[in-house]
Design a protein around this motif. Structure first.
Motif, PDB file in Angstrom:
ATOM      1  N   PRO A 239     -54.889  14.006 -54.690  1.00  0.00           N
ATOM      2  CA  PRO A 239     -53.676  13.419 -54.112  1.00  0.00           C
ATOM      3  C   PRO A 239     -53.927  12.930 -52.694  1.00  0.00           C
ATOM      4  O   PRO A 239     -54.625  13.589 -51.907  1.00  0.00           O
ATOM      5  N   TYR A 240     -53.391  11.788 -52.378  1.00  0.00           N
ATOM      6  CA  TYR A 240     -53.481  11.239 -51.025  1.00  0.00           C
ATOM      7  C   TYR A 240     -52.296  11.753 -50.224  1.00  0.00           C
ATOM      8  O   TYR A 240     -51.145  11.612 -50.646  1.00  0.00           O
ATOM      9  N   LEU A 241     -52.581  12.377 -49.102  1.00  0.00           N
ATOM     10  CA  LEU A 241     -51.520  12.985 -48.296  1.00  0.00           C
ATOM     11  C   LEU A 241     -50.899  11.917 -47.399  1.00  0.00           C
ATOM     12  O   LEU A 241     -51.303  11.712 -46.251  1.00  0.00           O
ATOM     13  N   THR A 242     -49.927  11.216 -47.949  1.00  0.00           N
ATOM     14  CA  THR A 242     -49.299  10.107 -47.236  1.00  0.00           C
ATOM     15  C   THR A 242     -48.661  10.590 -45.938  1.00  0.00           C
ATOM     16  O   THR A 242     -47.947  11.595 -45.916  1.00  0.00           O
ATOM     17  N   GLY A 243     -48.934   9.863 -44.877  1.00  0.00           N
ATOM     18  CA  GLY A 243     -48.351  10.203 -43.581  1.00  0.00           C
ATOM     19  C   GLY A 243     -49.045  11.326 -42.847  1.00  0.00           C
ATOM     20  O   GLY A 243     -48.611  11.701 -41.747  1.00  0.00           O
ATOM     21  N   LEU A 250     -54.851  14.286 -33.544  1.00  0.00           N
ATOM     22  CA  LEU A 250     -53.732  15.002 -32.943  1.00  0.00           C
ATOM     23  C   LEU A 250     -54.149  15.748 -31.684  1.00  0.00           C
ATOM     24  O   LEU A 250     -53.421  15.771 -30.684  1.00  0.00           O
ATOM     25  N   ALA A 251     -55.339  16.355 -31.741  1.00  0.00           N
ATOM     26  CA  ALA A 251     -55.819  17.086 -30.567  1.00  0.00           C
ATOM     27  C   ALA A 251     -56.072  16.143 -29.393  1.00  0.00           C
ATOM     28  O   ALA A 251     -55.726  16.452 -28.247  1.00  0.00           O
ATOM     29  N   LEU A 252     -56.672  14.988 -29.673  1.00  0.00           N
ATOM     30  CA  LEU A 252     -56.938  14.027 -28.598  1.00  0.00           C
ATOM     31  C   LEU A 252     -55.635  13.484 -28.018  1.00  0.00           C
ATOM     32  O   LEU A 252     -55.532  13.278 -26.802  1.00  0.00           O
ATOM     33  N   ALA A 253     -54.646  13.267 -28.877  1.00  0.00           N
ATOM     34  CA  ALA A 253     -53.343  12.802 -28.377  1.00  0.00           C
ATOM     35  C   ALA A 253     -52.719  13.853 -27.472  1.00  0.00           C
ATOM     36  O   ALA A 253     -52.129  13.532 -26.430  1.00  0.00           O
ATOM     37  N   SER A 254     -52.849  15.106 -27.851  1.00  0.00           N
ATOM     38  CA  SER A 254     -52.335  16.193 -27.020  1.00  0.00           C
ATOM     39  C   SER A 254     -53.032  16.224 -25.662  1.00  0.00           C
ATOM     40  O   SER A 254     -52.382  16.373 -24.620  1.00  0.00           O
ATOM     41  N   ARG A 255     -54.363  16.061 -25.690  1.00  0.00           N
ATOM     42  CA  ARG A 255     -55.119  16.053 -24.432  1.00  0.00           C
ATOM     43  C   ARG A 255     -54.690  14.893 -23.544  1.00  0.00           C
ATOM     44  O   ARG A 255     -54.501  15.051 -22.324  1.00  0.00           O
ATOM     45  N   THR A 256     -54.540  13.716 -24.154  1.00  0.00           N
ATOM     46  CA  THR A 256     -54.193  12.522 -23.385  1.00  0.00           C
ATOM     47  C   THR A 256     -52.832  12.674 -22.710  1.00  0.00           C
ATOM     48  O   THR A 256     -52.633  12.245 -21.565  1.00  0.00           O
ATOM     49  N   ALA A 267     -51.494  27.542 -36.045  1.00  0.00           N
ATOM     50  CA  ALA A 267     -51.198  27.202 -37.435  1.00  0.00           C
ATOM     51  C   ALA A 267     -52.477  26.879 -38.206  1.00  0.00           C
ATOM     52  O   ALA A 267     -52.616  27.232 -39.391  1.00  0.00           O
ATOM     53  N   LEU A 268     -53.420  26.241 -37.551  1.00  0.00           N
ATOM     54  CA  LEU A 268     -54.710  25.953 -38.177  1.00  0.00           C
ATOM     55  C   LEU A 268     -55.472  27.238 -38.490  1.00  0.00           C
ATOM     56  O   LEU A 268     -56.141  27.342 -39.532  1.00  0.00           O
ATOM     57  N   GLY A 269     -55.391  28.200 -37.589  1.00  0.00           N
ATOM     58  CA  GLY A 269     -56.028  29.489 -37.836  1.00  0.00           C
ATOM     59  C   GLY A 269     -55.451  30.169 -39.065  1.00  0.00           C
ATOM     60  O   GLY A 269     -56.188  30.730 -39.890  1.00  0.00           O
ATOM     61  N   ARG A 270     -54.134  30.105 -39.216  1.00  0.00           N
ATOM     62  CA  ARG A 270     -53.504  30.700 -40.398  1.00  0.00           C
ATOM     63  C   ARG A 270     -53.947  29.969 -41.678  1.00  0.00           C
ATOM     64  O   ARG A 270     -54.237  30.606 -42.698  1.00  0.00           O
ATOM     65  N   ALA A 271     -53.997  28.643 -41.621  1.00  0.00           N
ATOM     66  CA  ALA A 271     -54.416  27.873 -42.790  1.00  0.00           C
ATOM     67  C   ALA A 271     -55.851  28.212 -43.185  1.00  0.00           C
ATOM     68  O   ALA A 271     -56.167  28.364 -44.377  1.00  0.00           O
ATOM     69  N   THR A 272     -56.722  28.332 -42.197  1.00  0.00           N
ATOM     70  CA  THR A 272     -58.118  28.665 -42.485  1.00  0.00           C
ATOM     71  C   THR A 272     -58.222  30.024 -43.164  1.00  0.00           C
ATOM     72  O   THR A 272     -58.946  30.186 -44.155  1.00  0.00           O
ATOM     73  N   ARG A 354     -52.613  17.337 -41.002  1.00  0.00           N
ATOM     74  CA  ARG A 354     -51.258  17.857 -40.859  1.00  0.00           C
ATOM     75  C   ARG A 354     -50.282  16.885 -41.507  1.00  0.00           C
ATOM     76  O   ARG A 354     -50.207  15.710 -41.139  1.00  0.00           O
ATOM     77  N   GLY A 355     -49.549  17.387 -42.505  1.00  0.00           N
ATOM     78  CA  GLY A 355     -48.583  16.557 -43.201  1.00  0.00           C
ATOM     79  C   GLY A 355     -47.345  16.306 -42.377  1.00  0.00           C
ATOM     80  O   GLY A 355     -47.125  16.943 -41.321  1.00  0.00           O
ATOM     81  N   PRO A 356     -46.480  15.371 -42.809  1.00  0.00           N
ATOM     82  CA  PRO A 356     -45.247  15.072 -42.078  1.00  0.00           C
ATOM     83  C   PRO A 356     -44.353  16.296 -41.890  1.00  0.00           C
ATOM     84  O   PRO A 356     -43.561  16.345 -40.944  1.00  0.00           O
ATOM     85  N   ASP A 357     -44.484  17.286 -42.789  1.00  0.00           N
ATOM     86  CA  ASP A 357     -43.671  18.499 -42.655  1.00  0.00           C
ATOM     87  C   ASP A 357     -44.322  19.547 -41.771  1.00  0.00           C
ATOM     88  O   ASP A 357     -43.807  20.663 -41.630  1.00  0.00           O
ATOM     89  N   GLY A 358     -45.456  19.202 -41.154  1.00  0.00           N
ATOM     90  CA  GLY A 358     -46.140  20.123 -40.261  1.00  0.00           C
ATOM     91  C   GLY A 358     -47.128  21.048 -40.936  1.00  0.00           C
ATOM     92  O   GLY A 358     -47.783  21.856 -40.264  1.00  0.00           O
TER      93      GLY A 358
END
Length: 476
Positions: A239-243, A250-256, A267-272, A354-358
């Motif tokens: 399945p293609y995760l649209t959006g 996302l990390a680079l946008a946060s840094r910028t 949240a990434l730690g929990r997913a891993t 990260r999907g549109p629902d986070g």
């Protein structure tokens, strides 16, 4: 794959002879070709399968191609005066065949055939042709065999026909097609005998109901002999995760923007940790005792030695880095043991969506493509994936002005998120974590020196820190 099991047919040999000069020129220009910078000494057909006959308006030819190249000795090095040949690589090609190539397919041109079975035809990269890409999807919708190719699918998943295909440009070691923003087909370019982990692990995770990894909808393989050892994974439809947005962007946008990324990191730690738990439930785990830990530490030390020989900038830090592996071996000698299991193998921010629902998902379970398949399928301590993600936060923090506090906060949040699920913070095992992060940083030094010298300062900064014998989550 053995030579006997993959002896090509007379047709495949004649076909390749006519394509040989075109492919010699075209292959080194492809992003996924691993042999750049070395001449091609020979091209050998492993298989050639016509998925669509050449007398059609546009034919489709599937080829497994063995590429032989000599080893180019380093400057000043000699191999008894002769350049030895490295083990050959096998590549998967999908070739379109037309009498005349329409203008919109000009960028896909491989060349014009002047002899052999396809004389008078034009050959091109079929993935750029929407008609042939649609045909490939149709083949995946219908399980069965076509020559040496075997197509399989999950019959519980609906795969509509007529989905519009488009190529993704960001791939490096593989190629991907998106169909109607509904599915994505990943085609493995360099293939080896055995089940590719990028197919094996998502299938196992799907059977365990793990929603953190897109479940395979269809896949195809090449059966080169009557044994699993001669079966090559070729492609995977998911399945293609649209959006969805990848973690690196996302990390680079946060840094910028100067924003914290700790919520996402946790949240990434929990997913891993959830994926690790599902893999441990789906596949066997093993205990690493003294002998296995010594082998693990010795392998890390050998990689350090090889990298230091290749990258002079690493050499001053090698003695300090070696202490990380010695400390691990010492703990193993004191009867300390660890559990090992199947892991992602090459986890970093770019392998997380990260999907549109986070919700975070993990993708690309192929492992480090440069490592042998048998090694990539070995059980490993889960901290190997953790170390890869910690290094990825360092890379993101090095984008633009170096932000050590940002990196340290993300690393800590990720470990806390992992502990939320696993019940144990990876930092409570500092010797194991430091050894794996050191091993990853050494790998990065070698990779950057070879492919992206402008990035070499990033892993070298980590090397300086890790060589000081400090815990793995110290400040930069």
């Amino acid at each position: 794959m053995s030579e006997a099991a993959t002896r090509p047919s007379a047709h495949a040999t004649a076909l390749l002879a006519s394509l040989d000069p075109l492919l010699r020129e075209w292959l080194p220009r492809q992003r996924w070709f691993a042999g750049k910078g070395r001449p091609i000494s020979a091209l050998e057909a492993v298989t050639a399968t016509e998925l669509l006959p050449r007398n059609s308006p546009s034919g489709l030819l599937h080829v497994l191609l063995r590429v032989r190249q000599p080893i180019v000795p380093a400057q000043g090095a000699t191999l008894e005066g002769v350049a030895a040949e490295r083990p050959s690589d096998c590549y998967q090609l999908l070739l379109g065949v037309r009498r005349t190539l329409p203008p919109h397919l000009a960028p896909a041109l491989i060349g014009h055939v002047t002899s052999g079975p396809f004389v008078g035809h034009t050959v091109y990269d079929a993935l750029y042709d929407p008609h042939l890409a649609e045909l490939l999807l149709e083949r995946l919708r219908m399980p069965g065999r076509h020559g040496v190719l075997r197509f399989e699918r999950d019959m519980g998943v609906e795969i509509p026909s007529g989905l519009t295909p488009r190529m993704l440009a960001a791939e490096q070691s593989n190629s991907s097609l998106v169909y109607g923003d509904t599915f994505i087909l990943k085609l493995f370019r360099r293939v080896v005998p055995g089940i590719n982990p990028d197919l094996e692990l998502p299938l196992e995770l799907a059977r365990k109901g793990c929603s953190r990894v897109p479940a395979p909808a269809a896949w195809f393989l090449a059966e080169l002999a009557d044994t699993d050892d001669e079966t090559c994974g070729l492609g995977l439809l998911q399945p293609y995760l649209t959006g969805a947005e990848d973690g690196w962007a996302l990390a680079l946008a946060s840094r910028t923007k100067g924003e914290a990324f700790t919520g996402e990191a946790r949240a990434l730690g929990r997913a891993t940790a959830e994926v690790h738990a599902a893999l441990a439930a789906a596949l066997p785990t093993v205990t690493l005792g003294r002998a296995q830990v010594e082998l693990l530490a010795d392998g890390m030390a050998e990689r350090l030695t090889a990298a230091a020989q290749a990258v002079p900038a690493l050499r001053p830090y090698a003695p300090g880095l070696l202490t990380a592996y010695e400390a691990l071996a010492d703990l193993g000698g004191e009867s300390q043991s660890w559990t090992a299991q199947r892991v992602h193998g090459d986890l970093h921010l770019g392998q997380c969506l990260r999907g549109p629902d986070g919700t975070w998902s993990l993708i690309d379970f192929e492992g480090e493509p440069a490592r042998p398949l048998a090694e990539r399928r070995l059980p490993q301590p889960t901290v190997r994936d953790v170390a890869g993600m910690l290094r990825s936060f360092d890379y993101a923090a090095s984008h633009g002005t170096w932000a050590p506090e940002w990196a340290a906060d993300c690393r800590a949040a990720y470990c806390l998120g992992y502990a939320d699920v696993a019940g144990q913070d990876p930092r409570t095992d500092p010797v194991l974590l430091r050894a794996h992060e050191t091993d990853k940083a050494v790998y990065e030094v070698l990779y950057e020196a070879r492919h992206r010298p402008e990035w070499l300062a990033v892993p070298l900064a980590a090397v300086r820190r890790l060589a000081q014998d400090g815990p793995a989550d110290d400040a930069h």
